[in-house]
Design an enzyme around this catalytic site. Structure first.
Site, PDB file in Angstrom:
ATOM      1  CD  GLU A 106       5.490 -33.577  14.711  1.00  0.00           C
ATOM      2  OE1 GLU A 106       4.496 -34.002  15.312  1.00  0.00           O
ATOM      3  OE2 GLU A 106       5.414 -32.896  13.682  1.00  0.00           O
ATOM      4  CG  ASP A 107       1.618 -36.449  16.213  1.00  0.00           C
ATOM      5  OD1 ASP A 107       2.471 -35.825  15.545  1.00  0.00           O
ATOM      6  OD2 ASP A 107       0.406 -36.374  15.974  1.00  0.00           O
ATOM      7  CG  ASP A 110       3.030 -39.650   6.827  1.00  0.00           C
ATOM      8  OD1 ASP A 110       3.569 -40.131   5.821  1.00  0.00           O
ATOM      9  OD2 ASP A 110       1.840 -39.846   7.104  1.00  0.00           O
ATOM     10  CG  PHE A 159      -4.729 -41.886   8.194  1.00  0.00           C
ATOM     11  CD1 PHE A 159      -4.017 -40.814   7.653  1.00  0.00           C
ATOM     12  CD2 PHE A 159      -5.654 -41.631   9.196  1.00  0.00           C
ATOM     13  CE1 PHE A 159      -4.234 -39.516   8.098  1.00  0.00           C
ATOM     14  CE2 PHE A 159      -5.881 -40.329   9.646  1.00  0.00           C
ATOM     15  CZ  PHE A 159      -5.171 -39.275   9.092  1.00  0.00           C
ATOM     16  NE  ARG A 172      -6.463 -33.179  17.113  1.00  0.00           N
ATOM     17  CZ  ARG A 172      -5.517 -33.052  16.183  1.00  0.00           C
ATOM     18  NH1 ARG A 172      -4.381 -33.709  16.309  1.00  0.00           N
ATOM     19  NH2 ARG A 172      -5.684 -32.263  15.142  1.00  0.00           N
TER      20      ARG A 172
HETATM   21  C1  PRP Z   1       0.766 -34.285  11.450  1.00  0.00           C
HETATM   22  C2  PRP Z   1       1.786 -34.683  12.489  1.00  0.00           C
HETATM   23  C3  PRP Z   1       3.057 -34.063  11.978  1.00  0.00           C
HETATM   24  C4  PRP Z   1       2.882 -34.110  10.472  1.00  0.00           C
HETATM   25  C5  PRP Z   1       3.701 -35.233   9.904  1.00  0.00           C
HETATM   26  O1  PRP Z   1       0.303 -33.004  11.729  1.00  0.00           O
HETATM   27  O2  PRP Z   1       1.463 -34.199  13.764  1.00  0.00           O
HETATM   28  O3  PRP Z   1       3.224 -32.739  12.429  1.00  0.00           O
HETATM   29  O4  PRP Z   1       1.482 -34.307  10.217  1.00  0.00           O
HETATM   30  O5  PRP Z   1       3.545 -35.329   8.521  1.00  0.00           O
HETATM   31  P1  PRP Z   1       4.749 -35.181   7.496  1.00  0.00           P
HETATM   32  O6  PRP Z   1       5.943 -35.901   8.063  1.00  0.00           O
HETATM   33  O7  PRP Z   1       4.224 -35.859   6.253  1.00  0.00           O
HETATM   34  O8  PRP Z   1       5.023 -33.731   7.273  1.00  0.00           O
HETATM   35  P2  PRP Z   1      -1.038 -32.384  11.110  1.00  0.00           P
HETATM   36  O9  PRP Z   1      -0.676 -31.451  10.013  1.00  0.00           O
HETATM   37  O10 PRP Z   1      -1.991 -33.494  10.807  1.00  0.00           O
HETATM   38  O11 PRP Z   1      -1.582 -31.455  12.273  1.00  0.00           O
HETATM   39  P3  PRP Z   1      -2.031 -31.869  13.760  1.00  0.00           P
HETATM   40  O12 PRP Z   1      -0.764 -32.241  14.530  1.00  0.00           O
HETATM   41  O13 PRP Z   1      -2.666 -30.626  14.280  1.00  0.00           O
HETATM   42  O14 PRP Z   1      -2.990 -33.026  13.663  1.00  0.00           O
END
Ligand code: PRP
Length: 185
Positions: A106-107, A110, A159, A172
């Protein structure tokens, strides 16, 4: 565009530059290679789209093992800066994970809502193990009890954008992780 360079826009504050990211990724890669050296044939790294794509590309080149790579598409934020709490599976893995060692990449973790959903889902599919590697974590917001086995950096509740992370699908491609000073422009 406010300034001549998109990458060095005055509206972005750098949190981790490219060099800092690479140095940490080399350490994470070495730890993963050490831990899975006897299980490499069954190892699959599953990147969570879309945010993982830059981190995963660098991470796999830092893991000196014959691993496999797959992807899952999940979306929880839409174009907002706040988690909706609703996770959608938009793409599934191309090959069964039954009997394999899964390392989710994961990136950012949160609130942990996304990982809470995904790790539960993966564990029902009969893998030998499921672990998590995330470049970033917001420990103050991760109240879901999600344990990160390989973590790049803990960050404050800001953010963040860049290095795969977006704001409304932009940023990105920044080669660093940064913070938008204002979202007006
Ligand atoms: C982001 C990120 C994680 C998630 C984390 O994805 O890549 O998957 O949010 O948030 P959380 O811990 O509060 O659940 P996003 O839905 O923005 O999609 P993306 O990766 O396509 O940008």
């Amino acid at each position: 565009m406010a300034s001549e360079s998109f990458f060095t826009d005055d509206n972005i504050e750098v949190m981790f530059d490219a060099e800092t990211l690479q140095a940490r990724i080399v350490e994470l890669g070495a730890a993963i290679a050490r831990d899975y050296q006897d299980d490499a044939d069954d190892l699959v790294l599953i990147g969570i789209l879309k945010g993982c794509f830059v981190f995963l590309a660098d991470l796999v080149r830092a893991v000196d093992l014959p691993l496999a790579v797959d992807f899952i598409g999940l979306s929880s934020y839409g174009d907002s800066t706040e988690s909706s709490g609703v996770v959608r599976l938009t793409t599934d893995v191309s090959k069964s994970i039954e009997g394999r060692h899964v390392l989710v990449v994961e990136d950012i973790v949160d609130t942990g809502l996304t990982m809470n959903y995904l790790l539960e889902n993966l564990r029902t599919r009969g893998p030998k193990s499921v672990k998590l590697c995330s470049l970033l974590e917001k420990p103050d917001k991760n109240t879901s009890g999600i344990k990160i086995d390989y973590l790049g950096f803990s960050i404050p509740d800001k953010f963040v954008i860049g290095y795969g992370l977006d704001y409304a699908e932009r940023y990105r491609n920044l080669p660093y992780v940064g913070v938008l000073k204002s979202t007006d422009g």
